[in-house]
Design an enzyme around this catalytic site. Sequence first.
Site, PDB file in Angstrom:
ATOM      1  N   GLU A 119     114.815  21.672  60.793  1.00 47.65           N
ATOM      2  CA  GLU A 119     116.519  21.828  60.958  1.00 47.65           C
ATOM      3  C   GLU A 119     116.614  22.546  62.095  1.00 47.65           C
ATOM      4  OE1 GLU A 119     118.432  20.661  59.108  1.00 47.65           O
ATOM      5  OE2 GLU A 119     117.876  20.477  57.026  1.00 47.65           O
ATOM      6  N   HIS A 142     117.542  29.255  56.621  1.00 52.18           N
ATOM      7  CA  HIS A 142     117.852  28.268  55.453  1.00 52.18           C
ATOM      8  C   HIS A 142     117.035  28.301  54.383  1.00 52.18           C
ATOM      9  CE1 HIS A 142     118.627  24.406  53.667  1.00 52.18           C
ATOM     10  NE2 HIS A 142     117.352  24.111  54.141  1.00 52.18           N
ATOM     11  N   HIS A 144     116.633  27.442  49.828  1.00 46.78           N
ATOM     12  CA  HIS A 144     117.300  26.576  48.548  1.00 46.78           C
ATOM     13  C   HIS A 144     117.163  27.380  47.090  1.00 46.78           C
ATOM     14  CE1 HIS A 144     114.975  22.911  50.652  1.00 46.78           C
ATOM     15  NE2 HIS A 144     115.955  23.153  51.437  1.00 46.78           N
ATOM     16  N   HIS A 214     122.091  20.860  48.503  1.00 46.13           N
ATOM     17  CA  HIS A 214     120.955  21.026  49.595  1.00 46.13           C
ATOM     18  C   HIS A 214     120.439  22.484  49.438  1.00 46.13           C
ATOM     19  CE1 HIS A 214     118.831  20.454  53.437  1.00 46.13           C
ATOM     20  NE2 HIS A 214     118.040  21.193  52.766  1.00 46.13           N
TER      21      HIS A 214
HETATM   22  O1  2HA Z   1     112.271  22.499  56.193  1.00 44.72           O
HETATM   23  O2  2HA Z   1     114.510  22.856  54.013  1.00 44.72           O
HETATM   24  O3  2HA Z   1     116.217  21.124  55.296  1.00 44.72           O
HETATM   25  C1  2HA Z   1     112.864  21.900  54.843  1.00 44.72           C
HETATM   26  C2  2HA Z   1     114.199  21.865  54.671  1.00 44.72           C
HETATM   27  C3  2HA Z   1     114.940  20.930  55.402  1.00 44.72           C
HETATM   28 ZN    ZN Z   2     116.263  22.595  53.236  1.00 43.67          ZN
END
Ligand code: 2HA
Ligand code: ZN
Length: 269
Positions: A119, A142, A144, A214
Site C-alpha cells: 500500500e 492501515h 483490518h 477492506h
Molecule cells: O499489506 O493489508 O491492503 C497488506 C494489506 C494490503
Molecule cells: Zn489491507
Amino acid sequence: MKSILDNRPVLAKQVADVAEVAGYLWQKGWAERNGGNITINITDVIDDEIRNMKPISEPVSIGTTLPHLKGCYFFCKGTNKRMRDLARWPMENGSVIRILDDCSSYVMIADNPVKPTSELPSHLSMHNYLIGSGSSYKAALHTHPIDLIAMTHNPAYLEKDKLTYLLWSMIPETRAFCPRGLGIIPYKMPSSVELAEATVKELADYDVVMWEKHGVCAVGENIMEAFDMVDTLSKSAQIYLTAKGMGFEPTGTSMEDMQALKEAFNLPK
Ligand code: 2HA
Ligand code: ZN
C-alpha cells in the site's frame, strides 16, 4: 549486526513504537497473515551520516509523483511481512527508504533490502498530502479491524457520517478522541493509485477513513495516536455489536449530550 538504529535513540524509539503497535494489531486479530501496513515519516530525525548512506537497492518506482516528499525518509513495514514478526524484529520486517529527487521513486537504505508495503502509493500519498497541508502528523496506519469492516458490509453505513455519529454516540471517548469522525471510501482495488487518491481526498475532513470491505486507514502525530483512534472507534463498534447481540438497539448518546461534549472538548464538528 550493525543497524541504523545504533546510537540513534530517537529513531530507535520511533521504530520501537511501530513494533509495539504491530504487536497490538496482531493481538487484536486485525492483522491476519501480512495484513495491514505502517509507515512513519522519520525525516526530522535523519542526520548527515544517514543522508550520505549508500542505497542498498536500485531505485524503485512509487507509481505516482509526490512533490512534497523530495528527500524524505520513511520507516515502512515490508510487503508480505507479518505484523507479528514486525513486532519482534522490526528491522528484518521493515526498512528505511529515501525518496529520490524525481519524487516518484525511492531507494532502500537500511538495514535490510525489505521492499516496502504493497500500500505504499496510498501511504506515501497521505504523507505527501500531510506535508503539503502543513500538518505535523508523521504516521500512517492501515489495518483490518473485524468489527469496523463488518459494518461496511451494510450499505446503510456507507452513507456520509452515518457511522461517525453512530460510533460517536456509543461512548464519549470516541467523540472526544476521534473528533473528525470516520470517512468512507467505496471499495477500490487494494494497492491502487485510485485508492490512494480517494484516501487523500478524505483526509481534508477525517483522520480515519474506512476502505469499504477492506480495512481502515488512520493518520496521526505518531503511530500511537493513529492506533488509539482506530482502537477507540473499534471499541464503539464493539459496544454497538454487543448491545445488538443482547437483542436490543442501543439508545446512543442524545444529540443534546453530544452537543455538550462538543462544547466541553472544543471539538471541530
Ligand atoms: O499489506 O493489508 O491492503 C497488506 C494489506 C494490503
Ligand atoms: Zn489491507
